[in-house]
Design an enzyme around this catalytic site. Structure first.
Site, PDB file in Angstrom:
ATOM      1  N   PHE A 152       0.811  -1.221   0.000  1.00  0.00           N
ATOM      2  CA  PHE A 152       0.000   0.000   0.000  1.00  0.00           C
ATOM      3  C   PHE A 152       0.847   1.275   0.000  1.00  0.00           C
ATOM      4  CE2 PHE A 152      -2.474  -3.364   2.111  1.00  0.00           C
ATOM      5  CZ  PHE A 152      -3.587  -3.387   1.270  1.00  0.00           C
ATOM      6  N   CYS A 260      -0.473   3.827 -10.378  1.00  0.00           N
ATOM      7  CA  CYS A 260      -1.361   2.888  -9.679  1.00  0.00           C
ATOM      8  C   CYS A 260      -2.843   3.165  -9.899  1.00  0.00           C
ATOM      9  CB  CYS A 260      -1.064   2.913  -8.185  1.00  0.00           C
ATOM     10  SG  CYS A 260       0.537   2.204  -7.819  1.00  0.00           S
ATOM     11  N   ARG A 327       4.687   8.865 -14.874  1.00  0.00           N
ATOM     12  CA  ARG A 327       3.761   7.907 -15.485  1.00  0.00           C
ATOM     13  C   ARG A 327       2.316   8.335 -15.219  1.00  0.00           C
ATOM     14  NH1 ARG A 327       5.910   2.467 -12.987  1.00  0.00           N
ATOM     15  NH2 ARG A 327       6.390   3.910 -11.299  1.00  0.00           N
TER      16      ARG A 327
HETATM   17  C1  UDX Z   1      -1.341   5.098  -4.552  1.00  0.00           C
HETATM   18  C2  UDX Z   1      -1.943   4.603  -3.211  1.00  0.00           C
HETATM   19  O1  UDX Z   1      -2.130   5.727  -2.336  1.00  0.00           O
HETATM   20  C3  UDX Z   1      -1.051   3.561  -2.576  1.00  0.00           C
HETATM   21  O2  UDX Z   1      -1.658   3.059  -1.396  1.00  0.00           O
HETATM   22  C4  UDX Z   1      -0.827   2.439  -3.579  1.00  0.00           C
HETATM   23  O3  UDX Z   1       0.056   1.477  -3.066  1.00  0.00           O
HETATM   24  C5  UDX Z   1      -0.276   2.972  -4.885  1.00  0.00           C
HETATM   25  O4  UDX Z   1      -1.145   3.984  -5.390  1.00  0.00           O
HETATM   26  P1  UDX Z   1       0.577   6.777  -5.312  1.00  0.00           P
HETATM   27  O5  UDX Z   1       0.169   6.442  -6.716  1.00  0.00           O
HETATM   28  O6  UDX Z   1       2.032   6.765  -4.982  1.00  0.00           O
HETATM   29  O7  UDX Z   1      -0.127   5.762  -4.281  1.00  0.00           O
HETATM   30  O8  UDX Z   1       0.042   8.255  -5.003  1.00  0.00           O
HETATM   31  P2  UDX Z   1      -1.083   8.951  -4.119  1.00  0.00           P
HETATM   32  O9  UDX Z   1      -0.435   9.800  -3.096  1.00  0.00           O
HETATM   33  O10 UDX Z   1      -2.081   8.000  -3.666  1.00  0.00           O
HETATM   34  O11 UDX Z   1      -1.719   9.941  -5.211  1.00  0.00           O
HETATM   35  C6  UDX Z   1      -2.321   9.440  -6.405  1.00  0.00           C
HETATM   36  C7  UDX Z   1      -2.867  10.563  -7.245  1.00  0.00           C
HETATM   37  O12 UDX Z   1      -4.025  11.127  -6.646  1.00  0.00           O
HETATM   38  C8  UDX Z   1      -1.915  11.731  -7.476  1.00  0.00           C
HETATM   39  O13 UDX Z   1      -2.006  12.121  -8.834  1.00  0.00           O
HETATM   40  C9  UDX Z   1      -2.432  12.818  -6.565  1.00  0.00           C
HETATM   41  O14 UDX Z   1      -2.135  14.104  -7.024  1.00  0.00           O
HETATM   42  C10 UDX Z   1      -3.933  12.542  -6.618  1.00  0.00           C
HETATM   43  N1  UDX Z   1      -4.674  13.029  -5.440  1.00  0.00           N
HETATM   44  C11 UDX Z   1      -4.437  12.481  -4.215  1.00  0.00           C
HETATM   45  C12 UDX Z   1      -5.643  14.005  -5.594  1.00  0.00           C
HETATM   46  O15 UDX Z   1      -5.880  14.511  -6.707  1.00  0.00           O
HETATM   47  N2  UDX Z   1      -6.356  14.380  -4.490  1.00  0.00           N
HETATM   48  C13 UDX Z   1      -6.151  13.861  -3.262  1.00  0.00           C
HETATM   49  O16 UDX Z   1      -6.856  14.256  -2.321  1.00  0.00           O
HETATM   50  C14 UDX Z   1      -5.147  12.877  -3.113  1.00  0.00           C
END
Ligand code: UDX
Length: 431
Positions: A152, A260, A327
């Site tokens: 996660f 992801c 990505r």
């Molecule tokens: C995510 C999951 O959080 C993690 O548990 C899993 O293992 C892999 O995928 P990650 O892709 O590293 O992690 O990034 P994360 O911080 O979750 O952000 C994902 C996307 O959502 C980003 O583009 C971020 O900018 C966006 N986001 C996040 C929003 O637009 N609003 C939010 O409130 C939170």
């Protein structure tokens, strides 16, 4: 314990380094020899805060080694983690080729009991397939267990997420495998959730889809706020204090990206459909996500009128702060769209210029700082919420811009203050 990790991407390398940090003896293998050679010289393949220190410390202590084949990994570890990519296919399904190939290699090399743990994000029922492949291709009749332990971690806070997770999940089908994995995780403080393999696999897709749903909910809410004059940040703050809802992942913006969420949401939708359920809620999460960037692009057009021939400063290229990962970055998608409309783009990102260059090539001008990117631009676009941007000297930014227009896709600045300073300022879901 002796632990092997197959695949040194974000999940694999961090899994290996953190198990070493917890006192285990770890071998990491990868088919990418260049990457392994670099890791042996303690050069990191991607930007992740704290990773280098962790790898250096544990390599020097002799607990973390890189190199060898999948067969070496099977010979070495009592527990073998599969951490290979499961990239999206055109129809949304995850491509399981790498998982199958690794499973066959494991089968061929199996000499003694091993727990084969899948950590890659996979659709439900993958464990059954892995077990089938290993049983079919094993040279000897050796006992083994397949397990699922989804990861996660978030990029940018991966080390902390892995060393101190909210929970550790493992799906097992034997008491023997459960005992081995409990021992491996004995010095993690997190609650341990033990399930059957299918449920563990589903926990990962269900969690990432739910988080994406929260983001899409906030983005849909932002649309209603813009139409009514309400402020989405105030609304989500009021919602988030309800412990049943929670404040996290309710930030409206240009939508989610990364390696992801987009992939996992599509894969979850695809496997649900294959199993016979049309998960319409998930399909809507995807369309609202695309809508978010379209609404931002519309604001750019509204403020500039004609985009063609204008110079735009793109602040941020990575899919989120504290990473160089581009990505499925929505920032990159927006830059591409602006280029296709005929804009000139001056881009700056604190970490992601080299990775962005691989995608955007010479189509944009890469700059040394946010101020440099803003120089002579008709507008500045905030596309990634780096702290460095929140801390900008706004008067200096204004002086650099040809026109004091800021389109903030991440709600970094205070609208009242921006207007007071003389900016034409638009953000997401805020008056
Ligand atoms: C995510 C999951 O959080 C993690 O548990 C899993 O293992 C892999 O995928 P990650 O892709 O590293 O992690 O990034 P994360 O911080 O979750 O952000 C994902 C996307 O959502 C980003 O583009 C971020 O900018 C966006 N986001 C996040 C929003 O637009 N609003 C939010 O409130 C939170």
């Amino acid at each position: 314990m002796k632990v092997s990790v197959i695949g040194t991407g974000h999940v694999g390398l961090i899994t290996g380094a953190t198990f070493a940090e917890r006192g285990n003896d770890v071998l990491c293998v990868d088919v990418d020899r260049k990457r392994i050679r670099a890791l042996q010289k303690l050069a990191m393949p991607f930007h992740e805060p704290g990773l280098r220190e962790l790898v250096v410390r544990n390599s020097k202590a002799g607990r973390l080694r890189f190199g060898g084949t999948n067969a070496d990994a099977v010979a070495f570890g009592q527990v073998v983690f599969i951490c290979v990519p499961t990239p999206p296919q055109a129809d949304g399904h995850a491509d399981m080729t790498f998982v199958e190939n690794v499973s066959r290699d494991i089968a061929a090399a199996l000499q003694d009991y091993r727990v084969i743990v899948d950590k890659s994000t996979v659709p439900v029922l993958t464990g059954e397939r892995v077990k089938m492949v290993i049983t079919r291709y094993a040279r000897k009749n050796v006992a083994f267990d397949v397990a699922s332990s989804p990861e996660f971690l978030r990029e940018g806070s991966a080390i902390e997420d892995t060393l101190n997770p909210d929970r550790v999940v493992f799906g097992v089908e034997s008491a023997r495998a459960e005992k081995v994995l409990r021992e491996l995780y004995h010095n993690f403080k997190a609650p341990i959730v033990v399930t059957d393999i299918k449920s563990a696999e589903l926990i990962k897709h269900a969690s990432n889809s739910f988080l994406s749903m929260k983001i899409s909910y906030a983005n849909a809410l932002a649309a209603v706020c813009e139409l009514s004059g309400a402020d989405v940040q105030q609304v989500t703050r009021g919602m988030g204090l309800d412990r049943r809802i929670g404040a996290a992942f309710l930030s409206a913006g240009i939508g989610y990206g990364g390696s992801c969420f987009p992939k996992d949401v599509s894969a979850f939708e695809a496997i649900s459909r294959e199993l016979g359920y049309d998960f319409r809620l998930i399909s809507e999460v995807k369309s609202v996500n695309v809508e978010a960037r379209e609404r931002f692009l519309k604001k750019v057009q509204e403020e500039l009128w004609i985009v063609k021939g204008k110079t735009l400063a793109a602040l941020g290229l990575s899919f989120k702060p504290n990473t160089d990962d581009c990505r499925e970055s929505v920032a990159i998608e927006i830059v591409k769209r602006l280029l296709s409309m005929g804009a000139r783009v001056r881009a700056y990102d604190p970490a992601a210029i080299p990775t962005a260059r691989e995608i955007l090539g010479k189509s944009v001008t890469y700059c040394r700082s946010a101020y440099d990117a803003a120089r002579g631009a008709d507008a500045a676009l905030v596309l990634t919420e780096w702290k460095e941007f929140a801390d900008l000297d706004l008067a200096k930014l204004k002086r650099a811009l040809a026109q004091p227009v800021v389109l903030d896709g991440r709600n970094l600045f205070d609208p009242a203050k921006m207007r007071e300073m003389g900016f034409i300022y638009r953000s997401v879901g805020r008056p």
